[in-house]
Scaffold this motif. Structure first.
Motif, PDB file in Angstrom:
ATOM      1  N   LYS A  88       0.855  -1.182   0.000  1.00  0.00           N
ATOM      2  CA  LYS A  88       0.000   0.000   0.000  1.00  0.00           C
ATOM      3  C   LYS A  88       0.890   1.231   0.000  1.00  0.00           C
ATOM      4  O   LYS A  88       1.858   1.309   0.746  1.00  0.00           O
ATOM      5  CB  LYS A  88      -0.902   0.015   1.240  1.00  0.00           C
ATOM      6  N   ARG A  89       0.539   2.131  -0.844  1.00  0.00           N
ATOM      7  CA  ARG A  89       1.314   3.368  -0.905  1.00  0.00           C
ATOM      8  C   ARG A  89       0.872   4.300   0.203  1.00  0.00           C
ATOM      9  O   ARG A  89      -0.309   4.400   0.509  1.00  0.00           O
ATOM     10  CB  ARG A  89       1.120   4.063  -2.247  1.00  0.00           C
ATOM     11  N   LYS A  90       1.849   4.941   0.753  1.00  0.00           N
ATOM     12  CA  LYS A  90       1.537   5.936   1.771  1.00  0.00           C
ATOM     13  C   LYS A  90       1.024   7.189   1.078  1.00  0.00           C
ATOM     14  O   LYS A  90       1.532   7.587   0.025  1.00  0.00           O
ATOM     15  CB  LYS A  90       2.776   6.286   2.591  1.00  0.00           C
ATOM     16  N   LYS A  91       0.021   7.753   1.688  1.00  0.00           N
ATOM     17  CA  LYS A  91      -0.519   8.981   1.114  1.00  0.00           C
ATOM     18  C   LYS A  91       0.425  10.125   1.436  1.00  0.00           C
ATOM     19  O   LYS A  91       0.930  10.239   2.548  1.00  0.00           O
ATOM     20  CB  LYS A  91      -1.894   9.288   1.702  1.00  0.00           C
ATOM     21  N   LYS A  92       0.671  10.914   0.432  1.00  0.00           N
ATOM     22  CA  LYS A  92       1.520  12.068   0.648  1.00  0.00           C
ATOM     23  C   LYS A  92       0.722  13.130   1.386  1.00  0.00           C
ATOM     24  O   LYS A  92      -0.445  13.358   1.088  1.00  0.00           O
ATOM     25  CB  LYS A  92       2.005  12.642  -0.686  1.00  0.00           C
ATOM     26  N   LYS A  93       1.349  13.707   2.347  1.00  0.00           N
ATOM     27  CA  LYS A  93       0.679  14.782   3.084  1.00  0.00           C
ATOM     28  C   LYS A  93       0.719  16.050   2.248  1.00  0.00           C
ATOM     29  O   LYS A  93       1.748  16.399   1.678  1.00  0.00           O
ATOM     30  CB  LYS A  93       1.369  15.043   4.425  1.00  0.00           C
ATOM     31  N   LYS A  94      -0.419  16.650   2.180  1.00  0.00           N
ATOM     32  CA  LYS A  94      -0.487  17.914   1.461  1.00  0.00           C
ATOM     33  C   LYS A  94       0.105  18.998   2.349  1.00  0.00           C
ATOM     34  O   LYS A  94      -0.036  18.956   3.570  1.00  0.00           O
ATOM     35  CB  LYS A  94      -1.939  18.265   1.122  1.00  0.00           C
ATOM     36  N   PRO A  95       0.762  19.927   1.767  1.00  0.00           N
ATOM     37  CA  PRO A  95       1.321  21.004   2.588  1.00  0.00           C
ATOM     38  C   PRO A  95       0.187  21.746   3.291  1.00  0.00           C
ATOM     39  O   PRO A  95      -0.880  21.968   2.725  1.00  0.00           O
ATOM     40  CB  PRO A  95       2.040  21.906   1.595  1.00  0.00           C
ATOM     41  N   ALA A  96       0.430  22.024   4.533  1.00  0.00           N
ATOM     42  CA  ALA A  96      -0.606  22.689   5.331  1.00  0.00           C
ATOM     43  C   ALA A  96      -0.852  24.111   4.814  1.00  0.00           C
ATOM     44  O   ALA A  96       0.079  24.867   4.552  1.00  0.00           O
ATOM     45  CB  ALA A  96      -0.185  22.727   6.790  1.00  0.00           C
ATOM     46  N   THR A  97      -2.115  24.411   4.695  1.00  0.00           N
ATOM     47  CA  THR A  97      -2.493  25.764   4.271  1.00  0.00           C
ATOM     48  C   THR A  97      -2.681  26.624   5.506  1.00  0.00           C
ATOM     49  O   THR A  97      -2.740  26.112   6.630  1.00  0.00           O
ATOM     50  CB  THR A  97      -3.804  25.739   3.471  1.00  0.00           C
ATOM     51  N   LEU A  98      -2.806  27.885   5.316  1.00  0.00           N
ATOM     52  CA  LEU A  98      -3.011  28.801   6.438  1.00  0.00           C
ATOM     53  C   LEU A  98      -4.299  28.452   7.165  1.00  0.00           C
ATOM     54  O   LEU A  98      -4.337  28.415   8.386  1.00  0.00           O
ATOM     55  CB  LEU A  98      -3.041  30.257   5.940  1.00  0.00           C
ATOM     56  N   MET A  99      -5.357  28.146   6.396  1.00  0.00           N
ATOM     57  CA  MET A  99      -6.652  27.810   7.002  1.00  0.00           C
ATOM     58  C   MET A  99      -6.526  26.495   7.802  1.00  0.00           C
ATOM     59  O   MET A  99      -7.088  26.361   8.870  1.00  0.00           O
ATOM     60  CB  MET A  99      -7.690  27.696   5.915  1.00  0.00           C
ATOM     61  N   GLY A 100      -5.763  25.525   7.264  1.00  0.00           N
ATOM     62  CA  GLY A 100      -5.570  24.236   7.944  1.00  0.00           C
ATOM     63  C   GLY A 100      -4.820  24.421   9.253  1.00  0.00           C
ATOM     64  O   GLY A 100      -5.118  23.777  10.258  1.00  0.00           O
ATOM     65  N   LYS A 101      -3.827  25.280   9.260  1.00  0.00           N
ATOM     66  CA  LYS A 101      -3.063  25.561  10.485  1.00  0.00           C
ATOM     67  C   LYS A 101      -3.940  26.202  11.535  1.00  0.00           C
ATOM     68  O   LYS A 101      -3.838  25.884  12.726  1.00  0.00           O
ATOM     69  CB  LYS A 101      -1.854  26.451  10.164  1.00  0.00           C
ATOM     70  N   ILE A 102      -4.816  27.100  11.130  1.00  0.00           N
ATOM     71  CA  ILE A 102      -5.725  27.774  12.076  1.00  0.00           C
ATOM     72  C   ILE A 102      -6.695  26.778  12.673  1.00  0.00           C
ATOM     73  O   ILE A 102      -6.934  26.760  13.873  1.00  0.00           O
ATOM     74  CB  ILE A 102      -6.464  28.962  11.398  1.00  0.00           C
ATOM     75  N   LYS A 103      -7.252  25.847  11.858  1.00  0.00           N
ATOM     76  CA  LYS A 103      -8.185  24.823  12.342  1.00  0.00           C
ATOM     77  C   LYS A 103      -7.483  23.928  13.347  1.00  0.00           C
ATOM     78  O   LYS A 103      -8.062  23.500  14.338  1.00  0.00           O
ATOM     79  CB  LYS A 103      -8.713  24.005  11.194  1.00  0.00           C
TER      80      LYS A 103
END
Length: 107
Positions: A88-103
């Protein structure tokens, strides 16, 4: 001088006379040769065949025991092919967005 026994020890694909030669004064009969052959094959699993020749003072000889290593054939067999494993391939983490960091701060 008496009789001696020549022991020819062959690897797979070797002719008997091409094998390693050893001499024994103690192996004089078939049961002793059989025990010796089994011991040698346990110690060295690459031995394919062993032949025991009795030599006499007149220069004559006769084979009195031959042993083919049954374990060599079993050891040389290839194991059945294993079923391919699916990784199984590991899912690549998407770079955190500003909105994601705030959440993430409020969790």
């Amino acid at each position: 001088m008496g009789e001696i026994t020549e022991i020819y020890i062959c690897k797979k694909g070797q002719k008997l006379k091409e094998g390693r030669l050893e001499v024994s004064h103690h192996i004089t009969d078939k049961p002793a040769a059989e025990d010796d052959a089994r011991q040698r094959c346990r110690k060295d699993i690459t031995i394919h065949r062993i032949a025991y020749y009795r030599m006499n003072d007149n220069g004559g000889f006769r084979i009195f025991y031959s042993y083919t290593n049954p374990r060599l054939a079993a050891a040389k067999r290839k194991p059945p092919p294993a079923e391919p494993t699916i990784r199984k391939r590991k899912k690549k983490k998407k770079p955190a967005t500003l909105m994601g960091k705030i959440k993430k701060l409020f969790k």
